[in-house]
Design a protein around this motif. Structure first.
Motif, PDB file in Angstrom:
ATOM      1  N   THR A  38      -3.842  -5.310   1.959  1.00 16.45           N
ATOM      2  CA  THR A  38      -4.971  -4.730   2.811  1.00 16.45           C
ATOM      3  C   THR A  38      -4.919  -3.184   2.646  1.00 16.45           C
ATOM      4  O   THR A  38      -5.677  -2.502   2.936  1.00 16.45           O
ATOM      5  CB  THR A  38      -4.663  -4.902   4.447  1.00 16.45           C
ATOM      6  N   SER A  39      -4.110  -2.712   1.926  1.00 17.21           N
ATOM      7  CA  SER A  39      -3.984  -1.304   1.753  1.00 17.21           C
ATOM      8  C   SER A  39      -4.939  -1.055   0.695  1.00 17.21           C
ATOM      9  O   SER A  39      -5.323  -1.486  -0.137  1.00 17.21           O
ATOM     10  CB  SER A  39      -2.410  -1.002   1.256  1.00 17.21           C
TER      11      SER A  39
ATOM     12  N   MET B 114      10.055   2.116   8.899  1.00 17.95           N
ATOM     13  CA  MET B 114       8.811   2.910   8.618  1.00 17.95           C
ATOM     14  C   MET B 114       8.836   4.239   9.431  1.00 17.95           C
ATOM     15  O   MET B 114       8.414   3.834  10.531  1.00 17.95           O
ATOM     16  CB  MET B 114       7.676   2.326   8.513  1.00 17.95           C
ATOM     17  N   PRO B 115       8.855   5.301   9.100  1.00 14.55           N
ATOM     18  CA  PRO B 115       9.210   6.567  10.028  1.00 14.55           C
ATOM     19  C   PRO B 115       7.553   6.919  10.494  1.00 14.55           C
ATOM     20  O   PRO B 115       6.710   6.793   9.659  1.00 14.55           O
ATOM     21  CB  PRO B 115       9.573   7.879   9.230  1.00 14.55           C
TER      22      PRO B 115
ATOM     23  N   ALA C 149       8.428  11.459   1.583  1.00 12.18           N
ATOM     24  CA  ALA C 149       8.070  10.991   0.147  1.00 12.18           C
ATOM     25  C   ALA C 149       7.212   9.661   0.786  1.00 12.18           C
ATOM     26  O   ALA C 149       6.755   9.063  -0.669  1.00 12.18           O
ATOM     27  CB  ALA C 149       9.101  10.744  -0.568  1.00 12.18           C
ATOM     28  N   GLY C 150       7.318   9.361   1.654  1.00 12.15           N
ATOM     29  CA  GLY C 150       6.429   8.203   2.133  1.00 12.15           C
ATOM     30  C   GLY C 150       7.258   6.843   1.989  1.00 12.15           C
ATOM     31  O   GLY C 150       6.706   5.739   1.922  1.00 12.15           O
ATOM     32  N   MET C 151       8.646   7.130   2.101  1.00 12.64           N
ATOM     33  CA  MET C 151       9.577   5.865   2.168  1.00 12.64           C
ATOM     34  C   MET C 151       9.858   5.232   3.181  1.00 12.64           C
ATOM     35  O   MET C 151       9.595   6.046   4.413  1.00 12.64           O
ATOM     36  CB  MET C 151      10.788   6.342   1.182  1.00 12.64           C
ATOM     37  N   ILE C 152      10.539   4.244   3.231  1.00 13.20           N
ATOM     38  CA  ILE C 152      11.398   3.978   4.447  1.00 13.20           C
ATOM     39  C   ILE C 152      12.627   4.608   4.458  1.00 13.20           C
ATOM     40  O   ILE C 152      13.244   5.516   3.644  1.00 13.20           O
ATOM     41  CB  ILE C 152      11.851   2.234   4.310  1.00 13.20           C
TER      42      ILE C 152
ATOM     43  N   LYS D 162       0.535   8.355   5.026  1.00 11.84           N
ATOM     44  CA  LYS D 162       0.328   7.026   5.597  1.00 11.84           C
ATOM     45  C   LYS D 162      -0.460   6.137   4.264  1.00 11.84           C
ATOM     46  O   LYS D 162      -0.002   5.081   4.439  1.00 11.84           O
ATOM     47  CB  LYS D 162      -0.829   7.438   6.549  1.00 11.84           C
ATOM     48  N   TYR D 163      -1.134   6.724   3.427  1.00 11.77           N
ATOM     49  CA  TYR D 163      -1.511   6.007   2.174  1.00 11.77           C
ATOM     50  C   TYR D 163      -0.396   5.477   1.553  1.00 11.77           C
ATOM     51  O   TYR D 163      -0.630   4.215   1.248  1.00 11.77           O
ATOM     52  CB  TYR D 163      -2.146   7.366   1.346  1.00 11.77           C
ATOM     53  N   ARG D 164       0.799   6.100   1.327  1.00  3.95           N
ATOM     54  CA  ARG D 164       1.736   5.295   0.780  1.00  3.95           C
ATOM     55  C   ARG D 164       2.637   4.300   1.584  1.00  3.95           C
ATOM     56  O   ARG D 164       2.952   3.175   1.106  1.00  3.95           O
ATOM     57  CB  ARG D 164       2.933   6.483   0.365  1.00  3.95           C
ATOM     58  N   GLN D 165       2.631   4.734   2.749  1.00  4.27           N
ATOM     59  CA  GLN D 165       3.074   3.713   3.728  1.00  4.27           C
ATOM     60  C   GLN D 165       2.521   2.401   3.804  1.00  4.27           C
ATOM     61  O   GLN D 165       3.264   1.375   3.959  1.00  4.27           O
ATOM     62  CB  GLN D 165       3.380   4.538   5.165  1.00  4.27           C
ATOM     63  N   ASP D 166       1.127   2.573   3.629  1.00  2.30           N
ATOM     64  CA  ASP D 166       0.444   1.176   3.798  1.00  2.30           C
ATOM     65  C   ASP D 166       0.604   0.569   2.690  1.00  2.30           C
ATOM     66  O   ASP D 166       0.905  -0.643   2.574  1.00  2.30           O
ATOM     67  CB  ASP D 166      -1.204   1.458   3.888  1.00  2.30           C
ATOM     68  N   ILE D 167       0.754   1.165   1.408  1.00  2.00           N
ATOM     69  CA  ILE D 167       1.010   0.357   0.245  1.00  2.00           C
ATOM     70  C   ILE D 167       2.444  -0.303   0.320  1.00  2.00           C
ATOM     71  O   ILE D 167       2.513  -1.603  -0.033  1.00  2.00           O
ATOM     72  CB  ILE D 167       0.864   1.240  -1.139  1.00  2.00           C
ATOM     73  N   LEU D 168       3.193   0.546   0.703  1.00  6.78           N
ATOM     74  CA  LEU D 168       4.559  -0.170   0.899  1.00  6.78           C
ATOM     75  C   LEU D 168       4.468  -1.132   1.880  1.00  6.78           C
ATOM     76  O   LEU D 168       5.347  -2.236   1.662  1.00  6.78           O
ATOM     77  CB  LEU D 168       5.573   1.272   1.123  1.00  6.78           C
ATOM     78  N   ALA D 169       3.879  -1.133   2.919  1.00  5.04           N
ATOM     79  CA  ALA D 169       4.003  -2.091   3.933  1.00  5.04           C
ATOM     80  C   ALA D 169       3.463  -3.519   3.110  1.00  5.04           C
ATOM     81  O   ALA D 169       4.025  -4.603   3.363  1.00  5.04           O
ATOM     82  CB  ALA D 169       3.077  -1.963   5.040  1.00  5.04           C
ATOM     83  N   ASP D 170       2.335  -3.446   2.444  1.00  2.68           N
ATOM     84  CA  ASP D 170       1.737  -4.665   1.591  1.00  2.68           C
ATOM     85  C   ASP D 170       3.091  -5.142   0.751  1.00  2.68           C
ATOM     86  O   ASP D 170       3.260  -6.129   0.528  1.00  2.68           O
ATOM     87  CB  ASP D 170       0.689  -3.983   0.701  1.00  2.68           C
ATOM     88  N   ALA D 171       3.500  -4.079   0.165  1.00  4.24           N
ATOM     89  CA  ALA D 171       4.535  -4.473  -1.023  1.00  4.24           C
ATOM     90  C   ALA D 171       5.940  -5.211  -0.206  1.00  4.24           C
ATOM     91  O   ALA D 171       6.199  -6.391  -0.808  1.00  4.24           O
ATOM     92  CB  ALA D 171       5.099  -3.286  -1.690  1.00  4.24           C
TER      93      ALA D 171
END
Lengths: 492, 519
Positions: free
Chosen positions: A139-140, A279-280, A347-350, A64-73
């Motif tokens: 926000t991440s 996002m899975p 891996a926290g990816m899409i 989730k931590y990576r997914q949040d950053i990725l969502a920001d990006a």
């Protein structure tokens, strides 16, 4: 100073691969093409994404931590790309020539380390400016902390102090005063370059001295310049170490940002082929619920050679998937779409598809038929067994194993028996299994087993293959004849 | 009182004499020893390997020392100690050369510094070793008495004086810090006066960015002076600032001009005899080849070896494909007549027999699982060579001369090895001469081997044992290198041996073809 973009609490171990069987997974799931699209020619991105894929996460919070950053990006790709390009500029303008450090004279080590430092400091300043200007919209937790870090550790007072020190060092180094101690056999050691002042200069006038005789000027020259070199060496080393410290920070920042740039690149590449990404959602490890809508083989899309079929899949909570049906019917592609989504999600990816709800897995293991292997039968079976045996010590409860025509290299009865015994043992320890197979004796033996989901490559009434995988029981004959007819142009 | 680690006492050491090294080439030991001599070149161990022992007491003395050294703890301690002491002795000798040199400037403070350093290293080595003495529970007489000697030496006034004087000077030297200033062709020296350096707070500014340990040193410079003469001059200027300290150093050098204790030095060199052997055989043992401490046989005792092998061949081939063999001579047997096909390992077997005896007489361990070796007065060899088969007619004459020489010098305590003699003459001649030779050897009552292609020489006599090299009966071209005790005919026994190794046709078929079919 840590950047913590990949983990909340630690740095990524760059280049360390936690997964067993990297080479097999790369080949079986056709991952290099995906990594290539992510990297868009940047080697750092390639290895950052490869590292992430092969250090899969098993903790939902970490994902989730990576997914949040990725969502920001994904919301502000231009800001994240701007950060990355500052880092790339600062590190590549130096040509990363730290190796040359060890070969130059102390005086040039001193000068080039100073050059490194001032370029690095300019880069830090640019990073801080981005944080000042655009940091607010994020926000991440990960990116918020990074911008805070820039603003806290690299404030104006810091830049003032650093620039003063660099100026002092620029001006030093014209005259050589240095101190020494006595070594093991009384030779001078521990040379230290010293600042001197007017008072000290006066004291030198009365100091004892030795002057090189006229005839020995050549050796005298060599000896004296070596002394000056040694005197400068310590401070030059300290400068180089400082430059190296900054370089290590840039390298870390680059490696961790690279992962997100890679995800942005992948999304762009797939968008160009009109393929959606999502996002899975990760489900806890012990469960067997697995659902995907319009999942597709990302690597196959990236070949841009063929229309790629996307399909839906629902495991209904069952842990044993037996997939049968015609050759060239999309079975391997199906396995790959599931496998790719699994490893990318962890891996926290899409992932490639519209919706993806997958369970966390303790490991992903592929056992695909080796097409290229044309050796004698017994050797092939031996190779297959060896390959599986090597993975055994890594297959734990909660793993997923994908068999793709395993043990087809021996006759049906023996192949079935081997695979049945393996399947049974794996199931007993809670391993999820996908098994693409033509071994009818094997596939039909699970008919009355409630934990089995039978899937089949779809085939229309006309005999045409759709490349979709649907639920369906195994049939005695495969569709090799179809293929034969297609290739040889004969009607049955 | 400890005298030598190679001999129980001074008398045995003094009475030891060089052995004839003529046999070493035939035994194949030259290459092995050359390797040892090269790797231990500084220690000059050659004489030790050329001096075989004849009295069982001395051999036992050495065997016990070697056995102690097989203990890795003992070995490590002794190896380090020996190397350190020996190196300091070498350093001291070179310093003394410098100080006594005709070039006066060589007598300088750098040289004296080297003497001090060697003395410090020497003290440290002795101190370090004596700290471990409690742990070193040596079983052998040699090492135990060395330990006692060293314990007493450490307590002696001479050693205590050396150590404390060296410490005092070093303490003074470590306080010295001086500054240099170079301008044009002049270097100035004065006491360091607390001037600040430039490296200050660089780390403080940038350290926070460092990830991991990070490299600290990019360029390491040698701290040895470029020009010794200039360094000497600088050091004289420093000595002018610290006068008392440097005159104390002058005194030290006079007083401890020869600080290395003679028995310790001798020990450091002699112990290398054992260490070299253990280093040589360590890899062979890893290949699974056994070594053992032989029992010592005299005139009427049995001589035997279990799983012996040619150590030179094993060394050369790194243990690959080495076949071990047994032999046994039970009194009154004392000669082996060895027949069988060419290239069957007969020469190797004969060499191994000689090697084991030679090594046993050095007090070393020998190839094999277990062994009993005859303490010989000399080893006499005559190895004909295959390429001499069609040699000039002079060959037979020289064969006979050599044989005569052997018969003249051999005693009932000798080991005699004769390999393919008389091959240059007719069969009937060779049989005639060979039988005479065998008769002679029986009468001599010496131990040894006669290798021959003549079955007739394996005569029936209580003193003679017939042995044969074997071939694989199913594949006569294939050599087994097995040497067994049997009369020189037939192959049935060979099949039996082969079956024990699972190498008959039926077995191989079952294992290879049958195994595959089962898949």
């Amino acid at each position: 100073m840590n950047v913590n973009l990949m983990f909340r609490d630690r740095n990524v171990e760059f280049g360390v691969l936690g997964t067993f069987g990297k080479e097999l997974l790369l080949a079986d799931l056709e991952l290099p093409r995906i990594l290539k699209a992510m990297s868009a020619g940047d080697e750092t991105i390639y290895s950052a994404c490869e590292t992430a894929l092969f250090q899969p996460l098993t903790d939902i919070a970490r994902i989730k931590y990576r997914q949040d950053i990725l969502a920001d990006a994904r919301r502000s790709p231009e800001v994240v790309r701007a950060l990355y390009s500052v880092v790339v500029d600062a590190t590549t303008s130096q040509n990363h020539s730290f190796r040359a450090f060890s070969t130059t004279a102390s005086s040039s080590l001193y000068r080039s380390a100073l050059d490194f430092l001032s370029d690095f400091i300019n880069g830090l300043f640019a990073l801080r400016q981005i944080a000042d200007k655009s940091g607010k919209g994020f926000t991440s937790e990960g990116l918020r902390n990074l911008f805070d870090l820039f603003q806290r550790e690299m404030d104006d007072a810091y830049f003032k102090k650093v620039r003063e020190k660099l100026r002092e060092l620029q001006d030093a180094g014209d005259e050589t005063y240095f101190s020494a101690k006595l070594g093991h056999y009384l030779q001078g050691v521990n040379y230290v370059f010293r600042k001197t002042d007017r008072h000290a200069k006066r004291a030198w006038r009365t100091a004892a001295s030795y002057t090189i005789p006229d005839k020995e000027e050549q050796t005298g020259q060599r000896d004296f310049s070596s002394r000056s070199d040694r005197a400068l060496n310590e401070v030059a080393n300290t400068l180089a170490a400082a430059a190296k410290s900054l370089d290590s920070f840039y390298t870390l920042l680059r490696n961790e940002l690279a992962f997100y740039i890679g995800c942005l690149n992948l999304e762009d590449a797939l968008a160009a082929e009109n393929k959606p990404v999502c996002m899975p959602e990760l489900l806890p490890m012990p469960g067997f619920e697995r659902y995907g809508r319009q999942l597709y083989d990302v690597s196959l899309v990236l070949t841009k050679k063929t229309t790629v079929v996307a399909g839906d899949f629902d495991s209904h909570g069952r842990p044993l998937m037996i997939i049968t049906g015609a050759n060239q019917g999309g079975k391997s592609t199906f396995l790959r779409s599931i496998g790719q989504a699994q490893i990318m999600a962890q891996a926290g990816m899409i992932v490639g598809g519209e919706v993806c709800r997958f369970p966390i897995r303790s490991g992903l293991f592929t056992h695909f038929k080796r097409e290229e292997d044309s050796r004698m039968k017994s050797g092939k079976l031996d190779e297959e067994l060896t390959r599986l045996a090597r993975a055994l010590e890594f297959i734990k409860p909660g793993a997923v194993v994908m068999f793709n025509e395993s043990f087809a290299s021996t006759n049906e009865r023996e192949g079935s028996e081997i695979l049945r015994q393996i399947t049974r043992a794996f199931r007993e320890i809670g391993v999820e299994i996908f098994s693409v197979t033509h071994l009818y004796a094997y596939s039909e033996s699970y008919m009355s087993n409630p934990e089995t989901l039978y899937l089949r490559a779809q085939r229309l009434e006309s005999g045409e293959r759709t490349f979709l995988i649907e639920e369906g029981l195994p049939q005695v004959t495969a569709y090799g004849e179809d293929l034969y007819n297609e290739i040889f142009g004969e009607k049955a | 009182m400890f005298y030598s680690i190679l001999y129980p006492n001074k008398e045995t050491a003094d009475s030891a004499v060089y052995t004839s090294t003529e046999c070493l080439t035939d035994l194949g030991l030259t290459s092995v020893f050359d390797y040892i001599f090269k790797s231990k070149i500084a220690y000059q161990v050659e004489p030790f390997y050329f001096t075989t022992l004849t009295d069982p007491g001395s051999v036992k003395y050495r065997q016990a020392v070697l056995q102690d050294l097989e203990n890795p703890v003992f070995n490590g301690a002794v190896t380090g100690f020996s190397a350190l002491i020996y190196a300091q002795d070498a350093a001291l000798k070179s310093v003394r050369n410098e100080l006594e040199s005709n070039e006066r400037w060589r007598n300088n403070y750098l040289t004296k510094g080297q003497l001090l350093q060697a003395a410090e290293n020497y003290c440290a080595a002795i101190d370090g070793f004596s700290q471990q003495l409690d742990k070193l529970d040596f079983k052998s007489e040699g090492l135990s008495s060395f330990r006692d000697y060293l314990a007493a030496y450490v307590k002696s006034d001479a050693f205590a004086g050396l150590i404390s004087h060296a410490k005092r000077i070093r303490a003074g030297l470590s306080e010295v810090e001086y500054s240099m200033y170079i301008k044009d062709w002049t270097i100035r020296v004065r006491k360091y006066d607390g001037e600040p350096d430039y490296s200050n707070d660089i780390e403080g500014l940038f350290d926070k960015f460092r990830i991991g340990d990070g490299e600290k040193t990019f360029r390491k410079l040698s701290e040895d002076p470029v020009d010794i003469k200039i360094e000497t001059k600088v050091l004289e200027l420093v000595a002018g600032i610290y006068k008392e300290l440097f005159s104390d150093l002058d005194n030290f050098c006079v007083k401890y001009y020869g600080f290395v204790d003679e028995p310790l030095y001798r020990f450091s060199r002699e112990i290398q005899f054992y260490l070299a052997w253990l280093e040589l055989i360590a890899p062979l043992r890893e290949y699974g080849l056994p070594f053992c401490y032989p029992e010592l046989a005299v005139a009427q005792d049995d001589v035997f070896s279990r799983e012996g092998f040619d150590v030179a061949l094993a060394y050369k081939r790194r243990g690959d494909g080495i076949v071990t063999n047994d032999f046994e001579l039970t009194s009154p047997e004392h000669m082996i007549v060895l027949t069988g096909p060419n290239q069957g390992g007969k020469t190797t077997f004969t060499r191994a027999f000689g090697q084991m005896h030679y090594l046993a007489a050095l007090g070393l361990s020998v190839p094999g699982r277990s062994a009993s070796m005859f303490l010989f007065d000399k080893i006499l060899t005559h190895f004909g060579r295959e390429e001499d088969l069609n040699a000039q007619s002079g060959q037979l004459k020289s064969d006979l001369r050599r044989l005569k020489a052997i018969f003249d010098t051999a005693t009932d305590k000798s080991v005699v090895l004769i390999n393919e003699i008389f091959s240059s003459t007719t069969i009937s001649d060779a049989v005639l001469l060979g039988k005479k030779m065998i008769d002679g050897l029986i009468r001599l009552n010496c131990h040894g081997i006669v290798v021959t292609f003549l079955d007739e020489l394996a005569v029936s006599d209580p003193a003679i044992v017939s042995m044969m090299s074997l071939v694989n009966p199913d594949e006569p071209g294939k050599r087994t290198f097995k040497i067994v005790r049997k009369p020189p005919d037939g192959l049935a026994y060979a099949i039996y041996i082969a079956s024990r190794h699972g190498l008959t046709y039926d077995q191989l078929h079952e294992r290879l073809i049958g195994g595959e079919a089962a898949v």
